[in-house]
Design an enzyme around this catalytic site. Structure first.
Site: not given
Ligand SMILES: [Zn+2]
Ligand SMILES: *[C@@H]1O[C@H](CO)[C@@H](O)[C@H](O)[C@H]1NC(C)=O
Ligand SMILES: *[C@@H]1O[C@H](CO)[C@@H](O)[C@H](O)[C@H]1NC(C)=O
Length: 484
Positions: A84, A109, A111, A122, A135, A216-217
């Site tokens: 992801h 990590h 996005h 995000e 993040h 957010t996941t």
């Molecule tokens: Zn994140």
């Protein structure tokens, strides 16, 4: 549905759904996450769009202070592809020291968009999406032994969000990007030398957005205290492309590799939330939030003070919305067919206030949970349960977030608070509120017709939203009058 069944589902769902497949597109895409991960369809979800009319300047927000972010190159970090995102493990001796608890680092990590879509952050600012977002995830190490124990707790996580835009190259990003081809496929991991993580953050740590939200996941637990820095960091186009085009979401042995990109979730409803900001400029008109102390005083007055006095001249205190505040929190009631899924109840951050006033040790989640369950035991029919959720949970939540300076005081909540008061005093207060709302609606309509009188923001959109709120509040008040 009986209470027992309700309770079983509440407990069983997150366990049963552990590990269900999810993606950003297709049949397992974000609109279907809540099938296996019910919190994803619940309250306090992230990310959100930072809209100007939701921002409140809070002069008490301190600079973010971080400790031990300058890691020694002797230390090894694990860089991994989890299908992801790309994730870098962080040692727990790195921590945030400026929050009410110590929050120790766990991982960071990203996005991002894709090689032909350079937007993939995000969070967004008035709809603007940045190229990517980082993040840095921390857990409350004062209260929980590790991140697994903290991840579903109301005060469990604090995440630092960093917008990334394309511009000058950032040498700190090369410290891990140069290894990215070693983790092309899902579940691949390598050890990389540590470096100064501070260099991945923007220069200024004093300007940020702050709100209560979620992962957010999946499983989307509403356990995150968000800090998103206002100023983006830059990386070069080449660095962005390394991030956006090197990785696959699929395992090495799969015959059809699936590229890993566009891994951002769309903006979620803000519900009753407001966004606190630590900076003044760029905000139309300065809207400071009242101090928590003033807020407690208002609640005290509602519970034990002179309601007639409040009805006469305390109205502005009661309803921040009655000041010509641009864009008072946008209120979104749970749609009828989307009442908070049963699981929401379990993790809902809120207060135990219900009949007794205990504001100090008060805002503790366990006692709320017991309280809600006790209230729900009286109901056995689904429709009534829905009603109970609206009557019990929403005012609780609103009270809690009002006290934390995160939202305005809702009329339903005021009603709940004055329920135990002598009837005519309470009625008088409600009538005054009704009148005040009516006046406000009229004023707003006049402003709309006459642009010279427009609100101090100069934000016609905010005015429209507010008017809708006022009208629905007003209708609810009318109902109240009839019911009583
Ligand atoms: Zn994140
Ligand atoms: C980070 O630590 C290294 C030594 O481990 C030191 O040389 C460097 O100056 C430090 N950087 C900052 C910004 O403090
Ligand atoms: C986290 O802490 C709990 C309680 O101490 C423990 O049972 C669990 O194994 C720990 N998990 C990890 C991943 O270390």
């Amino acid at each position: 549905m009986t209470f027992t069944l309700f309770f079983i589902i509440l407990i069983a769902c997150p366990i049963a759904s552990m590990g269900a497949k999810w993606t950003y597109n297709g049949p397992d895409g974000e609109h279907h996450w809540s099938t296996h991960y019910p919190f994803c369809g619940g309250a306090f979800q992230s990310p959100i769009d930072f809209q100007t009319q939701l921002l409140r300047y809070d002069p008490n927000l301190p600079h973010i202070q971080i400790q031990n972010y300058n890691l020694s190159t002797n230390e090894q970090l694990t860089l991994g592809n989890n299908g992801h995102s790309v994730q870098l493990s962080l040692p727990s001796h790195m921590y945030i020291s400026s929050l009410p608890h110590r929050y120790s680092a766990s991982q960071l990590h990203f996005h991002w968009g894709s090689s032909n879509l350079l937007t993939g952050s995000e969070h967004t600012v008035n709809g603007k999406r940045f190229a990517a977002e980082m993040h840095v995830v921390h857990f409350n190490s004062d209260k929980y032994p590790n991140i697994s124990m903290a991840v579903d707790k109301q005060d469990g996580l604090a995440v630092l969000g960093v917008f990334i835009e394309i511009g000058d190259s950032n040498p700190a990003f090369d410290k891990f990007l140069k290894y990215i081809n070693g983790i092309k496929y899902r579940d691949q991991k390598i050890q990389v030398p540590a470096f100064n993580i501070r260099e991945l953050l923007p220069t200024r740590l004093d300007e940020y957005y702050r709100y209560d939200g979620s992962l957010t996941t999946p499983p989307c637990y509403p356990s995150v205290l968000w800090t998103v820095f206002r100023k983006p960091v830059t990386i070069s186009r080449k660095q962005f492309l390394a991030l956006a085009s090197a990785l696959y979401a699929s395992y090495a042995q799969e015959s059809a590799p699936v590229p890993l990109h566009g891994n951002y979730r769309k903006p979620q409803l803000t519900d009753n939330r407001v966004i606190l900001v630590s900076f003044k400029d760029g905000i139309h008109g300065i809207i400071s939030v009242a101090s928590p102390f003033q807020r407690r005083q208002v609640i005290q007055k509602l519970l034990v003070g002179d309601l007639a006095d409040l009805a006469d001249d305390g109205l502005s205190q009661l309803l921040p919305k009655l000041n010509p505040l641009p864009g008072a929190a946008q209120k979104q009631h749970w749609p009828k067919n989307k009442v908070p899924s049963n699981t929401v109840v379990k993790n809902m951050p809120t207060s135990p206030y219900m009949g007794t006033l205990d504001l100090n040790n008060g805002l503790c989640f366990e006692s709320l949970e017991k309280n809600v369950i006790r209230q729900l035991q009286r109901y056995h029919v689904k429709g009534q349960m829905v009603q109970a959720l609206r009557e019990v949970i929403f005012p609780e939540l609103n009270l809690r977030s009002y006290l934390d300076c995160k939202s305005d005081l809702d009329l339903e909540t005021i009603r709940q608070l004055v329920q135990g008061r002598p009837r005519d005093e309470a009625v008088e207060l409600e009538q005054s509120l009704t009148k005040a709302m009516r006046r406000q609606v009229r004023k707003q309509i006049k402003r709309q017709r006459n642009p010279n009188l427009k609100s101090i923001t100069g934000h016609p959109q905010a005015t429209i939203i507010k008017e809708r709120n006022l009208e629905s509040s007003y209708n609810r008040l009318q109902q109240v009058e009839r019911e009583d």
